[in-house]
Design an enzyme around this catalytic site. Structure first.
Site, PDB file in Angstrom:
ATOM      1  N   LEU A  30      49.596  29.690  45.377  1.00 61.24           N
ATOM      2  CA  LEU A  30      48.263  29.609  44.777  1.00 61.24           C
ATOM      3  C   LEU A  30      47.814  30.948  44.196  1.00 61.24           C
ATOM      4  CD1 LEU A  30      46.438  27.447  47.498  1.00 61.24           C
ATOM      5  CD2 LEU A  30      47.737  26.680  45.499  1.00 61.24           C
ATOM      6  N   HIS A  31      47.238  30.885  43.015  1.00 59.18           N
ATOM      7  CA  HIS A  31      46.695  32.074  42.362  1.00 59.18           C
ATOM      8  C   HIS A  31      45.237  31.797  42.006  1.00 59.18           C
ATOM      9  CE1 HIS A  31      47.302  29.620  38.859  1.00 59.18           C
ATOM     10  NE2 HIS A  31      48.609  29.563  39.085  1.00 59.18           N
ATOM     11  N   GLY A  33      43.873  30.854  39.384  1.00 54.17           N
ATOM     12  CA  GLY A  33      43.688  29.613  38.636  1.00 54.17           C
ATOM     13  C   GLY A  33      43.479  28.448  39.599  1.00 54.17           C
ATOM     14  N   HIS A  34      44.340  28.378  40.631  1.00 51.32           N
ATOM     15  CA  HIS A  34      44.138  27.338  41.646  1.00 51.32           C
ATOM     16  C   HIS A  34      42.811  27.559  42.368  1.00 51.32           C
ATOM     17  CE1 HIS A  34      48.701  27.388  41.562  1.00 51.32           C
ATOM     18  NE2 HIS A  34      48.431  26.119  41.333  1.00 51.32           N
ATOM     19  N   ARG A 187      54.602  30.751  37.989  1.00 49.70           N
ATOM     20  CA  ARG A 187      55.866  31.236  37.426  1.00 49.70           C
ATOM     21  C   ARG A 187      55.754  32.652  36.850  1.00 49.70           C
ATOM     22  NH1 ARG A 187      56.655  25.475  36.349  1.00 49.70           N
ATOM     23  NH2 ARG A 187      58.554  24.902  37.482  1.00 49.70           N
TER      24      ARG A 187
END
Ligand code: PAF
Length: 279
Positions: A30-31, A33-34, A187
């Site tokens: 998770l980053h 954005g999540h 990614r």
């Protein structure tokens, strides 16, 4: 926050609790954005609702030469982030429970999924549709939140949900970007320093095309050529596709109108990045 590892455990927890369920399907790693999707889910669920984040690296959406085994799986860090952002439960099944021996039923969408990433990654959207429908069946969400970086995935899931009468409201959230414009993606961690330095060219190309559209250029060939020229300034970039498509059907267009989409997939080394922009 509960961590539930089987469909049965998930169902029991749902039966034992109340409130609207908002699901954020993810493959983990998770980053921010999540993070934005989970925050959105929290708002949509309100105080009395339940936010469920599913974390499952879905083998059926990876091609035989793709990065399934090296896909990052930092579960403890993911769980910590979910907790901090106010998730109520994580659904974290094993591949064996999602795909038991003899598993032989798949969901295929044959129109929206056909081009773009569907053409480059045969079977990818079949894997996505299958697992997302399973997640919907297990987690029974009232609302599910997806990120628009995966623009085609959003359209494919919307079509599947409509066609199969899935009783869920879909919410698509804007792409979250690094300060240099690169769309956040799990990614991105594969990129070495040189690839990472060149990757923002994708956003620059898409913005240049959007600017040209707003100045009156509607030719798909010319607008995609603007994107291609910008990407060509990055010596490592290898274009998979740059396409101008109708924003709903994803059919190719020759003249763009407002609400259409320019989408692309570009390799930096072995890492394939995607991005898109709406006109
Ligand atoms: O976007 C993703 O992370 C995945 O494709 C999804 C929707 C969780 C299905 O595995």
């Amino acid at each position: 926050m509960k961590i539930l590892k089987t469909a049965n455990a998930m169902r029991k927890w749902l039966d034992a609790t109340t409130g609207r369920t908002v699901l954020v399907p993810t493959m983990g790693a998770l980053h921010r954005g999540h993070g934005a999707l989970i925050e959105k889910a929290r708002k949509l669920a309100g105080k009395s609702g339940r936010v469920v984040v599913s974390i499952f690296v879905n083998p059926t959406q990876f091609g035989p030469k793709e990065d399934l085994s090296r896909y990052p799986r930092p579960f403890s860090a993911d769980a910590e982030m979910c907790q901090k952002l106010g998730a109520d439960a994580i659904f974290h099944p094993t591949p064996e429970t999602v795909y038991p021996p003899g598993f032989s039923t798949y969901v295929e969408e044959h129109s929206v999924a056909a081009g773009l990433c569907g053409a480059s990654r045969p079977g990818h959207f079949r894997g996505v549709c299958t697992v997302v429908l399973k997640l919907f069946n297990v987690c029974r969400p009232d609302v599910a939140v997806f990120g628009l970086k995966d623009f085609q995935q959003c359209r494919v899931i919307a079509r599947m949900a409509r066609d199969l009468d899935v009783p869920v409201r879909l919410v698509f959230a804007p792409t979250v970007r690094e300060s240099d414009g690169l769309a956040m993606s799990s990614r991105n961690t594969y990129l070495d320093a040189e690839q990472r330095a060149q990757a923002p060219v994708l956003r620059r190309g898409l913005l240049a095309a959007q600017k040209a559209f707003r100045a009156g250029e509607t030719s798909a060939a010319k607008l995609t050529a603007i994107v291609a020229r910008q990407i060509a300034t990055a010596p490592i970039a290898r274009v998979d596709y740059i396409a101008a498509v109708d924003g709903e059907s994803l059919e190719p267009v020759t003249k763009l109108k407002r609400g259409d989409t320019i989408a692309l997939a570009v390799f930096f080394g072995k890492t394939r990045l995607i991005d898109n922009i709406q006109t």
